[in-house]
Design an enzyme around this catalytic site. Structure first.
Site, PDB file in Angstrom:
ATOM      1  N   ASP A 150     -13.120 -83.284   0.080  1.00 26.24           N
ATOM      2  CA  ASP A 150     -13.009 -82.181   1.041  1.00 26.24           C
ATOM      3  C   ASP A 150     -14.254 -81.296   0.877  1.00 26.24           C
ATOM      4  O   ASP A 150     -15.045 -81.482  -0.067  1.00 26.24           O
ATOM      5  CB  ASP A 150     -11.728 -81.416   0.683  1.00 26.24           C
ATOM      6  CG  ASP A 150     -11.384 -80.318   1.661  1.00 26.24           C
ATOM      7  OD1 ASP A 150     -11.876 -80.335   2.805  1.00 26.24           O
ATOM      8  OD2 ASP A 150     -10.594 -79.417   1.267  1.00 26.24           O
ATOM      9  N   GLU A 155     -19.255 -80.546   3.661  1.00 25.68           N
ATOM     10  CA  GLU A 155     -20.253 -80.306   4.731  1.00 25.68           C
ATOM     11  C   GLU A 155     -21.625 -79.968   4.183  1.00 25.68           C
ATOM     12  O   GLU A 155     -22.610 -80.352   4.837  1.00 25.68           O
ATOM     13  CB  GLU A 155     -19.736 -79.187   5.649  1.00 25.68           C
ATOM     14  CG  GLU A 155     -18.456 -79.521   6.380  1.00 25.68           C
ATOM     15  CD  GLU A 155     -17.215 -79.521   5.501  1.00 25.68           C
ATOM     16  OE1 GLU A 155     -17.240 -78.833   4.464  1.00 25.68           O
ATOM     17  OE2 GLU A 155     -16.243 -80.196   5.845  1.00 25.68           O
ATOM     18  N   ASP A 182      -8.967 -78.287   9.533  1.00 30.17           N
ATOM     19  CA  ASP A 182      -7.935 -77.247   9.528  1.00 30.17           C
ATOM     20  C   ASP A 182      -7.517 -76.828  10.932  1.00 30.17           C
ATOM     21  O   ASP A 182      -7.932 -75.791  11.454  1.00 30.17           O
ATOM     22  CB  ASP A 182      -8.462 -76.041   8.739  1.00 30.17           C
ATOM     23  CG  ASP A 182      -8.749 -76.410   7.292  1.00 30.17           C
ATOM     24  OD1 ASP A 182      -8.329 -77.503   6.879  1.00 30.17           O
ATOM     25  OD2 ASP A 182      -9.399 -75.622   6.594  1.00 30.17           O
TER      26      ASP A 182
HETATM   27  C1  NOJ Z   1      -9.715 -77.261   3.191  1.00 32.90           C
HETATM   28  C2  NOJ Z   1      -9.085 -78.499   3.737  1.00 32.90           C
HETATM   29  O1  NOJ Z   1      -9.451 -78.675   5.076  1.00 32.90           O
HETATM   30  C3  NOJ Z   1      -7.592 -78.402   3.561  1.00 32.90           C
HETATM   31  O2  NOJ Z   1      -6.989 -79.558   4.084  1.00 32.90           O
HETATM   32  C4  NOJ Z   1      -7.242 -78.205   2.105  1.00 32.90           C
HETATM   33  O3  NOJ Z   1      -5.862 -78.068   1.967  1.00 32.90           O
HETATM   34  C5  NOJ Z   1      -7.950 -76.972   1.576  1.00 32.90           C
HETATM   35  N1  NOJ Z   1      -9.349 -77.081   1.790  1.00 32.90           N
HETATM   36  C6  NOJ Z   1      -7.697 -76.768   0.093  1.00 32.90           C
HETATM   37  O4  NOJ Z   1      -8.223 -77.796  -0.647  1.00 32.90           O
END
Ligand code: NOJ
Length: 952
Positions: free
Chosen positions: A533, A536, A611
């Site tokens: 995660d 970017e 998200d």
């Molecule tokens: C951002 C991610 O997009 C999300 O899915 C994740 O739960 C959080 N970071 C925490 O790791």
């Protein structure tokens, strides 16, 4: 920026949170991200386009191809372009003509000039245009068309090449290229003369009192949101306009929360005013229907017109903007006046490097793109089943409780996920000793039902002297450096102060891979897979929530040059780490989920759309996004089921599961502040409806897996938009809320609107379509109103296909391995049907040495027989695998749409090898206009063998 877990909120923050719950859903903070006019190079290039537009026919680009320098050797044309308005800047040109018909046009800036430039700020940045994107994005083996021939006449050089009368017509002054197939122009480079290569130049030192021009203000330094980019090399953007004459739809360039058929970006009703931006970013609370950038980027665009598809791939890893406009005429057509799409591609740095994919149909375009950047990896079976995630399962007991509850409620699932809180203080590769003290036993318990665990590992490494991984990384010099190039860059992310691993450095990659070894990643077992995660990369205190562009990576490339590849460099390294840790010969296909991606990511990861929000617009937005990813060669894609931020209503959650059952990557996830929403918690009738949706996914896993195999061999999308299946039906070109699943003929339109009880489905031809569940037939091309109450997923079988299923409910996909198959034949209006099944062990690489089953099923009304025939070209290589699978049989054949004459049939004749036997068949007359069906009970035919079932 970032989303702090509840536990670290202060009291005033809690009050604010409470107040915010009373507000409608939040949306993105636009002010945190640049618009084109806030990005110097985008603004300059768009302004150039405006000037060109205003000047009309008198506008000419100052780029001239020097005829005397042209040479064609072995399918590669080289020459020099002179940029004439700056005292003559030499730009080497290379046009490579591949055997596949794909052409690559590359424009560089001569090294000699680069050498003359002194970098500002004593930067270590490399004085060369970034030319390594191909190392990351492309796979090798592109042979050039050696027989290509060149002819120059009156300022135009024509190169003829390829199997299909391809031509590249290169006009010298100003430089432009028309690509033709059989005399028809399909793509034009620099049609509108917007080409621009901002050459390197010494900084203009102004005399006192003399002002910088508006353009110059962002040449040497650029400030946004309080962050200043030192731009040591000054302006260096590359831009080009690309026209698709006669093509009125373009698709692709993910990732954007927008419609599949891309809208125009230069204003006008229903259009955007901003170009599509590709600059991988952690966009907090992103909005729908927007050209804003998101987490990943694939600069591939496909154009479509009736009966024809072509593509372009713009190979730049730098920040890129793409304008799209449509005109009502085709300036390159000799006869027809059809509308065209004109695009304008603008990148901040690097080479101008563009691939033109001639198609001429979608299948060819996707194959050509796959041959360039690689096909999607064939995933392990478990990874296309259902995944259960949340931020966070708080302890081992919690994990075990969820695991048991799924069983108690008879809901299948394959994978449970651990988010950042499972670590010891956000130090990846560790476990919180209080809550996850026995990770191995937890994984072993899961494995009992063939379930897996996924743990998160992010690229920001805690800056903590006691953290071995962090210490080692810094000591070995494997972190990304700040703009000086000597000091490791420091920024903020989940762990607080952090450094970032530089996976552009091969030595750092080797080190990263080693961290996954069982003796390093203590507590991890072969049952553990990884989630990457924030790659970017997301930097909470960085410009636009990412890393400064003047940071330095391995090889002294600036971050600006490689930004869009950063995420891929990281998940590739993780993938390699997982691949080797079981040891030679015992490799399992790794599963890695990534948020950030680039062209080529499909070779090693799955992605999700980040998200999203628990609201209806985000549910609606997901399919167009996943479809766009699929046509851009990265079909293993999903969206958080239920929506990440907020709390979905029960209806929304239920509809989201019905939709999610059709996401290639199917995972429920929720924000740390969201209420628990495991599917068994919602109460009836929702639990049952969700269970049915998940079970539907499991029963169709054989069809999904077969679709993944087609994607991984040939690049065909898994979710296929209408234009892919019916490329002559223009009425379907903009449809993005319904789609076909692989080659199954299954047409799905999951409901994404609140309170729906019916919906309108478009059937693209006059073939019969049967409702998947009750067999209601629909016969006419066009729009039909269909029932869609909460328990109903509008799902149809196009007549003429055979769908493989496994109908026995199990707890996980692994437990279905040797389960028998059901074949569903949806009889076409002509009385025929065909289908394909691909099977392998679903976990190793043995399929690469031929250990797989590939079968064609045909049903023919002439002799009323269903046949299974081998498609494996080297069946002897599958001998051992076939032996293992010998006992796997077809236990049911459902024939949908049979005539009344079938009522008298009581038995069918089965032939397999030299043996013949009978099986029972039961006919059911369709009531209330529904189709008649006939079910063959246990024909006992093997999935590994040729056989026939005769219904005579
Ligand atoms: C951002 C991610 O997009 C999300 O899915 C994740 O739960 C959080 N970071 C925490 O790791």
């Amino acid at each position: 920026m970032g989303y702090r877990p509840m536990s670290v909120r202060s009291t005033p923050a809690l009050i604010l949170l409470f107040l915010s719950l009373l507000q409608p859903a939040q949306t993105v903070k636009h002010e945190n991200f640049k618009t084109c006019s806030q990005s110097g190079f985008c603004k300059r290039n768009r302004a150039l386009a405006d000037r060109a537009q205003a000047a009309g026919a008198s506008w000419a680009a100052p780029y001239e191809l020097d005829e005397r320098t042209l040479q064609l050797r072995d399918g590669v044309l080289t020459g020099k372009i002179w940029k004439t308005d700056a005292g003559g800047i030499e730009l080497p040109l290379q046009v490579s003509l591949f055997e596949s018909g794909v052409a690559r046009v590359t424009i560089d800036e001569a090294q000699r000039r680069a050498g003359e430039i002194t970098l500002r700020h004593d930067s270590k940045a490399r004085k060369e245009r970034y030319n390594e994107a191909e190392k990351w994005a492309l796979v090798g083996g592109h042979k050039c068309q050696k027989t290509a021939a060149m002819e120059t006449k009156e300022g135009v050089t024509t190169v003829a090449y390829g199997p299909d009368n391809y031509e590249a017509r290169i006009t010298h002054k100003p430089f432009s290229v028309q690509f033709l197939r059989r005399g028809e122009v399909y793509v034009v480079l620099n049609d509108r003369n917007l080409i621009n290569v901002e050459h390197w130049r010494p900084k203009i030192e102004k005399a006192e009192g003399e002002e910088l021009t508006e353009d110059e203000e962002t040449y040497w330094e650029e400030t946004f949101g309080g962050n200043t980019d030192s731009k040591p090399r000054g302006p260096e953007s590359v831009a080009l306009d690309i026209t698709f004459p006669g093509y009125d739809h373009v698709y692709g360039i993910p990732e954007h929360a927008t419609s599949l058929s891309l809208k125009e970006t230069r204003g006008g009703e229903g259009n955007y005013n901003e170009p599509y931006r590709l600059y991988n970013s952690d966009v907090f609370e992103y909005e729908t229907d927007s050209p804003m950038t998101l987490y990943g980027s694939i600069p591939f665009m496909q154009a479509q017109k009736k009966g024809s598809a072509v593509g372009v791939f713009w190979l730049s890893a730098a920040e890129t903007w793409v304008d799209v406009i449509k005109t009502k005429r085709n300036p390159h057509a000799l006869t027809t006046e059809k509308s065209s799409t004109q695009t304008h591609w603008i990148s901040e740095s690097g080479l101008l490097d563009v691939f033109v994919l001639p198609g001429p149909d979608v299948t060819s375009v996707y194959r050509q793109y796959g041959e360039l950047t690689g096909f999607t990896t064939l995933p392990a079976m478990f990874s296309i089943a259902y995944h259960q995630c949340r931020w966070n399962y708080i302890s081992q007991d919690d994990v075990q409780d969820v695991d048991r509850k799924f069983d108690k409620f008879d809901i299948p699932y394959d994978v449970i996920w651990l988010d950042i809180e499972h670590t010891d203080g956000k130090k990846y590769f560790t476990w919180d000793p209080l809550t996850f003290g026995k990770p191995e036993s937890m994984q072993k318990t899961l494995a009992k039902r063939d379930r897996k665990l996924v743990a998160i590992v992010d690229p920001h490494i805690k800056n903590d002297g006691n953290y071995a991984v962090g210490k080692e990384m810094v000591e070995k010099g494997f972190g990304v450096k700040d703009k000086g190039g000597d000091k490791v860059y420091e920024g903020w992310c989940w762990p607080g102060s952090s450094h970032w691993v530089d996976c552009f450095n091969p030595a750092a990659v080797d080190w990263w891979k080693s961290l996954f070894k069982f003796d390093k990643y203590i507590g991890s077992t072969p049952n553990l897979w990884i989630w990457n995660d924030m790659n970017e990369p997301s930097v909470f205190n960085g410009p636009e929530t990412t890393m400064p562009k003047d940071n330095i990576h391995h090889g002294n490339w600036e971050h600006r040059d490689v930004h869009n590849i950063n995420g891929m460099s990281f998940h590739n390294a993780t993938y390699e780490g997982l691949k080797v840790r079981l040891g030679n010969g015992k490799e399992r296909r790794p599963f890695v989920l990534t948020r950030s991606f680039f062209a080529g990511s499909q070779r090693s990861a799955a992605m999700w759309t980040g998200d999203n929000q628990a609201d209806w617009p985000h549910l609606q937005q997901a399919f167009p996004m996943l479809l766009a990813n699929g046509i851009a060669g990265f079909p293993f894609a999903g969206a958080d089921v239920g929506g990440f931020f907020g709390n979905p209503s029960k209806e929304l959650l239920t509809r989201w599961y019905q939709a999610g059952a059709f996401y290639p990557f199917f995972r429920g996830h929720a924000h740390i502040d969201a209420k628990r929403r495991e599917p068994y918690l919602v109460g009836e009738p929702y639990v049952s409806i969700i269970r049915n949706a998940i079970r539907l996914r499991y029963s169709l896993l054989p069809a999904w897996y077969t679709a993944f195999q087609r994607a991984s061999w040939e690049g065909m999308p898994i979710l296929r938009p209408h234009f892919v299946v019916f490329p002559d039906d223009e009425a379907g070109f903009a449809i993005d809320d319904q789609f076909f699943l692989g080659d199954t003929g299954l047409l799905a339109k999951p409901v994404v609107w609140e309170s729906a009880t019916k919906t309108t489905v478009y059937f693209p031809d006059d073939q019969v379509y049967y409702d998947y569940f009750d067999f209601t037939p629909y016969h006419r091309k066009g729009h039909h109103e269909v029932p869609a109450a909460l328990e109903k997923i509008p799902l149809f079988m196009r007549g003429g296909r055979i769908i493989p299923r496994k109908d026995r409910p199990r707890r996980s996909s692994g437990l279905m391995k040797y389960d028998p198959y059901t074949l569903v034949i949806s009889v076409s209006s002509e009385g025929t049907a065909g289908g394909v099944l691909y099977v392998d062990d679903g976990e190793t690489y043995a399929h690469r040495s031929g250990a797989y089953i590939h079968r064609a099923f045909t049903f023919n009304h002439g002799d009323n027989a269903l046949r299974s025939e081998n498609l494996h070209p080297e069946p002897e290589k599958a001998a051992a695998y076939n032996k293992d699978m010998k006992s796997v049989r077809v236990e049911r054949i459902v024939v949908v749409g049979v005539g009344k004459g079938w009522a008298t049939k009581k038995e069918v004749v089965v032939k397999q090898g030299s043996k013949t036997w009978n099986a029972k068949i039961v006919y059911t007359e369709g009531k209330g206009g529904k189709a008649n069906t006939a079910v063959v009970r246990d024909p006992k035919v093997s999935i590994t063998k040729d056989w026939s079932v005769s219904f005579m």
